[in-house]
Design a protein around this motif. Structure first.
Motif, PDB file in Angstrom:
ATOM      1  N   LYS A  95      20.244  69.074  34.857  1.00  0.00           N
ATOM      2  CA  LYS A  95      21.268  68.447  35.693  1.00  0.00           C
ATOM      3  C   LYS A  95      20.901  68.566  37.164  1.00  0.00           C
ATOM      4  O   LYS A  95      20.968  67.588  37.920  1.00  0.00           O
ATOM      5  CB  LYS A  95      22.619  69.115  35.432  1.00  0.00           C
ATOM      6  N   ILE A  96      20.487  69.754  37.585  1.00  0.00           N
ATOM      7  CA  ILE A  96      20.114  69.970  38.978  1.00  0.00           C
ATOM      8  C   ILE A  96      18.855  69.182  39.321  1.00  0.00           C
ATOM      9  O   ILE A  96      18.765  68.564  40.382  1.00  0.00           O
ATOM     10  CB  ILE A  96      19.906  71.479  39.243  1.00  0.00           C
ATOM     11  N   LEU A  97      17.877  69.168  38.416  1.00  0.00           N
ATOM     12  CA  LEU A  97      16.662  68.389  38.661  1.00  0.00           C
ATOM     13  C   LEU A  97      16.971  66.902  38.801  1.00  0.00           C
ATOM     14  O   LEU A  97      16.380  66.218  39.639  1.00  0.00           O
ATOM     15  CB  LEU A  97      15.655  68.606  37.528  1.00  0.00           C
ATOM     16  N   ALA A  98      17.899  66.394  37.997  1.00  0.00           N
ATOM     17  CA  ALA A  98      18.268  64.982  38.086  1.00  0.00           C
ATOM     18  C   ALA A  98      18.963  64.677  39.404  1.00  0.00           C
ATOM     19  O   ALA A  98      18.719  63.635  40.025  1.00  0.00           O
ATOM     20  CB  ALA A  98      19.167  64.594  36.921  1.00  0.00           C
ATOM     21  N   GLN A  99      19.810  65.597  39.880  1.00  0.00           N
ATOM     22  CA  GLN A  99      20.464  65.385  41.170  1.00  0.00           C
ATOM     23  C   GLN A  99      19.455  65.415  42.305  1.00  0.00           C
ATOM     24  O   GLN A  99      19.537  64.616  43.240  1.00  0.00           O
ATOM     25  CB  GLN A  99      21.544  66.443  41.390  1.00  0.00           C
ATOM     26  N   ILE A 100      18.494  66.322  42.221  1.00  0.00           N
ATOM     27  CA  ILE A 100      17.431  66.356  43.229  1.00  0.00           C
ATOM     28  C   ILE A 100      16.631  65.061  43.173  1.00  0.00           C
ATOM     29  O   ILE A 100      16.259  64.500  44.214  1.00  0.00           O
ATOM     30  CB  ILE A 100      16.520  67.579  43.012  1.00  0.00           C
ATOM     31  N   ALA A 101      16.368  64.576  41.968  1.00  0.00           N
ATOM     32  CA  ALA A 101      15.583  63.342  41.810  1.00  0.00           C
ATOM     33  C   ALA A 101      16.294  62.150  42.433  1.00  0.00           C
ATOM     34  O   ALA A 101      15.648  61.265  43.004  1.00  0.00           O
ATOM     35  CB  ALA A 101      15.310  63.084  40.335  1.00  0.00           C
ATOM     36  N   ILE A 102      17.611  62.098  42.346  1.00  0.00           N
ATOM     37  CA  ILE A 102      18.344  60.955  42.879  1.00  0.00           C
ATOM     38  C   ILE A 102      18.536  61.077  44.393  1.00  0.00           C
ATOM     39  O   ILE A 102      18.221  60.157  45.149  1.00  0.00           O
ATOM     40  CB  ILE A 102      19.721  60.832  42.186  1.00  0.00           C
ATOM     41  N   PHE A 103      19.029  62.213  44.848  1.00  0.00           N
ATOM     42  CA  PHE A 103      19.440  62.331  46.244  1.00  0.00           C
ATOM     43  C   PHE A 103      18.332  62.768  47.181  1.00  0.00           C
ATOM     44  O   PHE A 103      18.403  62.501  48.378  1.00  0.00           O
ATOM     45  CB  PHE A 103      20.629  63.303  46.359  1.00  0.00           C
ATOM     46  N   ASN A 104      17.321  63.472  46.645  1.00  0.00           N
ATOM     47  CA  ASN A 104      16.274  63.983  47.528  1.00  0.00           C
ATOM     48  C   ASN A 104      14.946  63.969  46.774  1.00  0.00           C
ATOM     49  O   ASN A 104      14.450  65.005  46.346  1.00  0.00           O
ATOM     50  CB  ASN A 104      16.643  65.400  47.995  1.00  0.00           C
ATOM     51  N   ARG A 105      14.364  62.787  46.660  1.00  0.00           N
ATOM     52  CA  ARG A 105      13.139  62.637  45.868  1.00  0.00           C
ATOM     53  C   ARG A 105      11.985  63.427  46.457  1.00  0.00           C
ATOM     54  O   ARG A 105      11.149  63.949  45.734  1.00  0.00           O
ATOM     55  CB  ARG A 105      12.743  61.173  45.787  1.00  0.00           C
ATOM     56  N   ASN A 106      11.933  63.500  47.796  1.00  0.00           N
ATOM     57  CA  ASN A 106      10.800  64.172  48.426  1.00  0.00           C
ATOM     58  C   ASN A 106      10.708  65.637  48.020  1.00  0.00           C
ATOM     59  O   ASN A 106       9.614  66.169  47.821  1.00  0.00           O
ATOM     60  CB  ASN A 106      10.894  64.055  49.946  1.00  0.00           C
ATOM     61  N   LEU A 108      11.713  66.900  45.170  1.00  0.00           N
ATOM     62  CA  LEU A 108      11.206  66.949  43.795  1.00  0.00           C
ATOM     63  C   LEU A 108       9.708  66.692  43.778  1.00  0.00           C
ATOM     64  O   LEU A 108       8.972  67.338  43.020  1.00  0.00           O
ATOM     65  CB  LEU A 108      11.932  65.930  42.914  1.00  0.00           C
ATOM     66  N   TYR A 109       9.235  65.764  44.628  1.00  0.00           N
ATOM     67  CA  TYR A 109       7.799  65.531  44.735  1.00  0.00           C
ATOM     68  C   TYR A 109       7.092  66.794  45.217  1.00  0.00           C
ATOM     69  O   TYR A 109       6.021  67.151  44.731  1.00  0.00           O
ATOM     70  CB  TYR A 109       7.498  64.387  45.710  1.00  0.00           C
ATOM     71  N   ILE A 111       8.098  69.915  44.802  1.00  0.00           N
ATOM     72  CA  ILE A 111       8.101  70.899  43.705  1.00  0.00           C
ATOM     73  C   ILE A 111       7.013  70.566  42.696  1.00  0.00           C
ATOM     74  O   ILE A 111       6.219  71.425  42.298  1.00  0.00           O
ATOM     75  CB  ILE A 111       9.485  70.926  43.016  1.00  0.00           C
ATOM     76  N   SER A 112       6.954  69.284  42.295  1.00  0.00           N
ATOM     77  CA  SER A 112       5.970  68.915  41.270  1.00  0.00           C
ATOM     78  C   SER A 112       4.545  69.032  41.806  1.00  0.00           C
ATOM     79  O   SER A 112       3.652  69.491  41.094  1.00  0.00           O
ATOM     80  CB  SER A 112       6.239  67.496  40.768  1.00  0.00           C
ATOM     81  N   ASN A 113       4.313  68.648  43.071  1.00  0.00           N
ATOM     82  CA  ASN A 113       2.966  68.755  43.638  1.00  0.00           C
ATOM     83  C   ASN A 113       2.534  70.210  43.775  1.00  0.00           C
ATOM     84  O   ASN A 113       1.368  70.549  43.539  1.00  0.00           O
ATOM     85  CB  ASN A 113       2.895  68.060  44.998  1.00  0.00           C
ATOM     86  N   GLU A 114       3.475  71.068  44.143  1.00  0.00           N
ATOM     87  CA  GLU A 114       3.169  72.498  44.246  1.00  0.00           C
ATOM     88  C   GLU A 114       2.764  73.055  42.889  1.00  0.00           C
ATOM     89  O   GLU A 114       1.787  73.799  42.762  1.00  0.00           O
ATOM     90  CB  GLU A 114       4.397  73.243  44.779  1.00  0.00           C
ATOM     91  N   ILE A 115       3.494  72.665  41.859  1.00  0.00           N
ATOM     92  CA  ILE A 115       3.177  73.131  40.507  1.00  0.00           C
ATOM     93  C   ILE A 115       1.827  72.577  40.067  1.00  0.00           C
ATOM     94  O   ILE A 115       0.997  73.293  39.504  1.00  0.00           O
ATOM     95  CB  ILE A 115       4.292  72.720  39.534  1.00  0.00           C
ATOM     96  N   ILE A 116       1.594  71.285  40.341  1.00  0.00           N
ATOM     97  CA  ILE A 116       0.342  70.650  39.927  1.00  0.00           C
ATOM     98  C   ILE A 116      -0.847  71.327  40.602  1.00  0.00           C
ATOM     99  O   ILE A 116      -1.851  71.648  39.960  1.00  0.00           O
ATOM    100  CB  ILE A 116       0.364  69.144  40.268  1.00  0.00           C
ATOM    101  N   ASN A 117      -0.737  71.566  41.914  1.00  0.00           N
ATOM    102  CA  ASN A 117      -1.834  72.189  42.641  1.00  0.00           C
ATOM    103  C   ASN A 117      -2.124  73.586  42.132  1.00  0.00           C
ATOM    104  O   ASN A 117      -3.280  73.986  41.996  1.00  0.00           O
ATOM    105  CB  ASN A 117      -1.527  72.227  44.140  1.00  0.00           C
ATOM    106  N   GLU A 118      -1.084  74.348  41.841  1.00  0.00           N
ATOM    107  CA  GLU A 118      -1.284  75.713  41.360  1.00  0.00           C
ATOM    108  C   GLU A 118      -1.887  75.717  39.956  1.00  0.00           C
ATOM    109  O   GLU A 118      -2.751  76.527  39.643  1.00  0.00           O
ATOM    110  CB  GLU A 118       0.033  76.482  41.376  1.00  0.00           C
TER     111      GLU A 118
END
Length: 126
Positions: A95-106, A108-109, A111-118
């Motif tokens: 639920k929180i991830l979906a709200q971040i995805a809608i209201f603040n995509r950057n 979420l990007y 978070i995902s880029n940090e995880i991908i890089n690590e």
């Protein structure tokens, strides 16, 4: 023998049932037997649909997260994101991830880029 007048228990029970079904149409709000049947049916539907609503919202959140994640990188998907979040022990529910995805995509990007890089630095190929 004198006349015995009945008590008000049955009338009180019927009026309580009628109040429940006052918004129903036709005989479903007027006849006592059909009112009781419709009340049972309504309560069964409400109970069933509470579980269904939880299921539908979870599907909606997953769809939203997946759509936003795939906009950023074509090869990255929802399942990989959730897997990497669990490996990093980041406890963000859907639920929180979906709200971040809608209201603040950057964010979420980020978070995902940090995880991908690590994950890429540890040696796993995405």
């Amino acid at each position: 023998m004198t006349r015995i007048k009945r008590g008000y228990v049955a009338r009180r029970r019927r009026t309580k049932i009628r109040l429940f079904a006052s918004s129903f149409r036709g005989a479903h709000s007027r006849l006592t037997r059909t009112i009781t049947q419709q009340k049972i049916r309504a309560l069964v539907s409400a109970h069933r649909d509470r579980d269904r609503q939880k299921r539908n919202f979870r599907r909606l959140w997953i769809t939203r997260i997946n759509a936003v994640i795939r906009e950023n990188r074509v090869t990255y998907s929802y399942s990989r994101l959730i897997h990497d979040l669990y490996k990093k022990q980041l406890l963000l529910n859907r639920k929180i991830l979906a709200q971040i995805a809608i209201f603040n995509r950057n964010s979420l990007y980020m978070i995902s880029n940090e995880i991908i890089n690590e994950v890429e630095s540890t040696g796993r190929i995405i």
